[in-house]
Scaffold this motif. Structure first.
Motif, PDB file in Angstrom:
ATOM      1  N   PRO A  37       0.829  -1.210   0.000  1.00 34.83           N
ATOM      2  CA  PRO A  37       0.000   0.000   0.000  1.00 34.83           C
ATOM      3  C   PRO A  37       0.861   1.257   0.000  1.00 34.83           C
ATOM      4  O   PRO A  37       2.075   1.187   0.245  1.00 34.83           O
ATOM      5  CB  PRO A  37      -0.772  -0.119   1.318  1.00 34.83           C
ATOM      6  N   PRO A  38       0.274   2.405  -0.280  1.00 36.07           N
ATOM      7  CA  PRO A  38       1.023   3.651  -0.084  1.00 36.07           C
ATOM      8  C   PRO A  38       1.577   3.700   1.335  1.00 36.07           C
ATOM      9  O   PRO A  38       0.886   3.345   2.292  1.00 36.07           O
ATOM     10  CB  PRO A  38      -0.042   4.734  -0.312  1.00 36.07           C
ATOM     11  N   TYR A  39       2.835   4.107   1.456  1.00 29.54           N
ATOM     12  CA  TYR A  39       3.503   4.069   2.757  1.00 29.54           C
ATOM     13  C   TYR A  39       3.272   5.325   3.584  1.00 29.54           C
ATOM     14  O   TYR A  39       3.726   5.431   4.715  1.00 29.54           O
ATOM     15  CB  TYR A  39       5.012   3.894   2.565  1.00 29.54           C
ATOM     16  N   LEU A  80       1.393  -8.516   3.328  1.00 30.00           N
ATOM     17  CA  LEU A  80       1.403  -7.052   3.373  1.00 30.00           C
ATOM     18  C   LEU A  80       2.844  -6.561   3.388  1.00 30.00           C
ATOM     19  O   LEU A  80       3.578  -6.755   4.358  1.00 30.00           O
ATOM     20  CB  LEU A  80       0.667  -6.570   4.623  1.00 30.00           C
ATOM     21  N   ASN A  81       3.255  -5.936   2.291  1.00 29.07           N
ATOM     22  CA  ASN A  81       4.609  -5.375   2.183  1.00 29.07           C
ATOM     23  C   ASN A  81       4.563  -3.895   2.547  1.00 29.07           C
ATOM     24  O   ASN A  81       3.815  -3.121   1.956  1.00 29.07           O
ATOM     25  CB  ASN A  81       5.130  -5.554   0.758  1.00 29.07           C
ATOM     26  N   ILE A  82       5.363  -3.511   3.545  1.00 32.22           N
ATOM     27  CA  ILE A  82       5.375  -2.110   3.954  1.00 32.22           C
ATOM     28  C   ILE A  82       6.743  -1.773   4.530  1.00 32.22           C
ATOM     29  O   ILE A  82       7.428  -2.623   5.100  1.00 32.22           O
ATOM     30  CB  ILE A  82       4.253  -1.800   4.965  1.00 32.22           C
ATOM     31  N   SER A  83       7.129  -0.522   4.369  1.00 31.84           N
ATOM     32  CA  SER A  83       8.438  -0.074   4.842  1.00 31.84           C
ATOM     33  C   SER A  83       8.262   1.185   5.685  1.00 31.84           C
ATOM     34  O   SER A  83       7.297   1.934   5.518  1.00 31.84           O
ATOM     35  CB  SER A  83       9.345   0.243   3.653  1.00 31.84           C
ATOM     36  N   LEU A 105      -0.808 -12.609  13.003  1.00 30.30           N
ATOM     37  CA  LEU A 105       0.469 -12.481  12.295  1.00 30.30           C
ATOM     38  C   LEU A 105       1.122 -13.862  12.293  1.00 30.30           C
ATOM     39  O   LEU A 105       1.766 -14.263  13.257  1.00 30.30           O
ATOM     40  CB  LEU A 105       1.363 -11.446  12.985  1.00 30.30           C
ATOM     41  N   GLN A 106       0.944 -14.591  11.179  1.00 27.00           N
ATOM     42  CA  GLN A 106       1.437 -15.965  11.110  1.00 27.00           C
ATOM     43  C   GLN A 106       2.930 -16.020  10.818  1.00 27.00           C
ATOM     44  O   GLN A 106       3.640 -16.866  11.366  1.00 27.00           O
ATOM     45  CB  GLN A 106       0.655 -16.754  10.052  1.00 27.00           C
ATOM     46  N   ASN A 107       3.424 -15.121   9.957  1.00 25.97           N
ATOM     47  CA  ASN A 107       4.855 -15.048   9.662  1.00 25.97           C
ATOM     48  C   ASN A 107       5.256 -13.598   9.433  1.00 25.97           C
ATOM     49  O   ASN A 107       4.468 -12.806   8.907  1.00 25.97           O
ATOM     50  CB  ASN A 107       5.213 -15.859   8.405  1.00 25.97           C
ATOM     51  N   HIS A 108       6.450 -13.262   9.835  1.00 26.07           N
ATOM     52  CA  HIS A 108       7.045 -11.957   9.548  1.00 26.07           C
ATOM     53  C   HIS A 108       8.275 -12.201   8.697  1.00 26.07           C
ATOM     54  O   HIS A 108       9.276 -12.738   9.173  1.00 26.07           O
ATOM     55  CB  HIS A 108       7.415 -11.235  10.850  1.00 26.07           C
ATOM     56  N   ILE A 109       8.168 -11.827   7.433  1.00 24.58           N
ATOM     57  CA  ILE A 109       9.239 -12.059   6.462  1.00 24.58           C
ATOM     58  C   ILE A 109      10.004 -10.765   6.256  1.00 24.58           C
ATOM     59  O   ILE A 109       9.413  -9.693   6.145  1.00 24.58           O
ATOM     60  CB  ILE A 109       8.645 -12.546   5.118  1.00 24.58           C
ATOM     61  N   THR A 110      11.320 -10.875   6.216  1.00 25.77           N
ATOM     62  CA  THR A 110      12.161  -9.721   5.908  1.00 25.77           C
ATOM     63  C   THR A 110      12.604  -9.821   4.458  1.00 25.77           C
ATOM     64  O   THR A 110      13.277 -10.783   4.073  1.00 25.77           O
ATOM     65  CB  THR A 110      13.392  -9.670   6.825  1.00 25.77           C
ATOM     66  N   TRP A 111      12.184  -8.846   3.660  1.00 27.84           N
ATOM     67  CA  TRP A 111      12.599  -8.798   2.252  1.00 27.84           C
ATOM     68  C   TRP A 111      13.898  -8.003   2.171  1.00 27.84           C
ATOM     69  O   TRP A 111      13.921  -6.801   2.410  1.00 27.84           O
ATOM     70  CB  TRP A 111      11.492  -8.167   1.407  1.00 27.84           C
ATOM     71  N   ILE A 112      14.984  -8.714   1.836  1.00 30.52           N
ATOM     72  CA  ILE A 112      16.295  -8.088   1.694  1.00 30.52           C
ATOM     73  C   ILE A 112      16.455  -7.590   0.263  1.00 30.52           C
ATOM     74  O   ILE A 112      16.405  -8.371  -0.692  1.00 30.52           O
ATOM     75  CB  ILE A 112      17.427  -9.089   2.019  1.00 30.52           C
ATOM     76  N   GLU A 139      12.755  -4.436   3.648  1.00 28.91           N
ATOM     77  CA  GLU A 139      11.387  -4.044   3.958  1.00 28.91           C
ATOM     78  C   GLU A 139      10.689  -5.217   4.650  1.00 28.91           C
ATOM     79  O   GLU A 139      11.192  -6.338   4.646  1.00 28.91           O
ATOM     80  CB  GLU A 139      10.622  -3.632   2.689  1.00 28.91           C
ATOM     81  N   HIS A 140       9.518  -4.934   5.210  1.00 29.90           N
ATOM     82  CA  HIS A 140       8.751  -5.944   5.918  1.00 29.90           C
ATOM     83  C   HIS A 140       7.717  -6.575   4.990  1.00 29.90           C
ATOM     84  O   HIS A 140       7.106  -5.889   4.172  1.00 29.90           O
ATOM     85  CB  HIS A 140       8.008  -5.337   7.104  1.00 29.90           C
ATOM     86  N   ILE A 141       7.499  -7.872   5.148  1.00 32.21           N
ATOM     87  CA  ILE A 141       6.346  -8.549   4.565  1.00 32.21           C
ATOM     88  C   ILE A 141       5.649  -9.258   5.717  1.00 32.21           C
ATOM     89  O   ILE A 141       6.168 -10.225   6.278  1.00 32.21           O
ATOM     90  CB  ILE A 141       6.733  -9.555   3.472  1.00 32.21           C
TER      91      ILE A 141
END
Length: 276
Positions: A37-39, A80-83, A105-112, A139-141
């Motif tokens: 979404p818009p950050y 949900l990808n947000i930074s 919140l089932q998983n918190h993924i870090t997008w490198i 960023e966070h996913i």
């Protein structure tokens, strides 16, 4: 359109406000939501004004999340990808805490996006000016589900074992292990904003592709309520899924349509209408 479900089988583009468009989709009809979404960081979109007061922004995003929950199947996944940013470091965490009333919140993924090992750097980041803050290389996913019990196909994005003896010794059926919750997906190198379709917040097509694979359902319905230039619907098409993209800006919808056409699936944008 499929008259029984209200959702067709080909790519669908909807031009309009996401809350209005989501209200027109059938309840419990979506398998996977992937969106960025818009950050609210004052990015320059073509039409959307990305500068709400933080409280207003959070209230709005909770409304969007509630609308998404209505259209999600009981075993759906919401990626949900947000930074954040140096000026708004709390924003991703403030939002995810607010969404606790709606989702698990089932998983918190870090997008490198960029990583340096030793003297070697791979990937791309947006430099941060000044001497107070480090460059943002991730960023966070947030992987959200209704109950936290959604089974995933972890091996769909698995990686081969470095030590092959682990395969037999640990009884693995194939040479794959879980990738874990740190994903290195660099951007392709571009030389101009035009190569990013003049959009300030695109993500690589591999990111939604991995989310779709991880959810692990055959021919899923994949929704992006902030589809922008169409990356999620392109990813859905490449993964054999039915992609639905919503955006308020007709110029971005036109770009998404053009990208789908280059994949061999032409569509014709029409404001406020379903396109197949």
């Amino acid at each position: 359109m499929d008259g029984s479900s209200g959702i067709g089988t080909g790519p669908t583009l909807l031009c309009g406000d996401c809350l209005t468009m989501l209200a027109g989709l059938p309840e419990a009809s979506v398998d996977v939501v992937v969106t960025s979404p818009p950050y609210n960081l004052k990015l320059r979109y073509a039409s959307y004004e990305d500068s709400r007061e933080e409280a207003e922004y959070l209230d709005w995003m909770v409304q969007v999340a509630a609308a998404l929950k209505r259209v999600m199947k009981p075993d759906a996944s919401f990626f949900l990808n947000i930074s954040g940013s140096p000026n708004h470091p709390w924003l991703p965490f403030e939002l995810i805490v607010r969404l606790r009333s709606l989702f698990v919140l089932q998983n918190h993924i870090t997008w490198i996006k960029s990583i340096t090992t030793g003297q070697a750097s791979v990937g791309h980041f947006k430099p941060v000016r000044g001497n107070r803050f480090l460059h943002h290389a991730h960023e966070h996913i947030f992987h959200l589900t209704r109950d936290g019990r959604v089974e995933l196909d972890r091996m769909a994005i698995g990686v081969p074992y470095a030590d092959k003896s682990n395969i037999a010794r640990r009884g693995h059926p194939r040479d794959l292990r879980c990738r874990g919750n740190t994903w290195f997906i660099p951007y392709e190198t571009v030389q101009s904003r035009a190569e990013k379709f003049h959009h300030p917040g695109t993500f690589p097509v591999e990111l939604p592709r991995w989310c779709i694979r991880l959810h692990g359902r055959a021919a899923p319905v994949v929704l992006d309520p902030f589809v922008g230039t169409g990356t999620t619907v392109v990813a859905a098409l490449q993964e054999g899924a039915h992609g639905i993209g919503i955006d308020i800006d007709p110029a971005y919808i036109a770009i998404a349509s053009s990208r789908l056409a280059k994949q061999g699936t032409p569509v014709s944008p029409s404001a406020g209408a379903t396109i197949e």
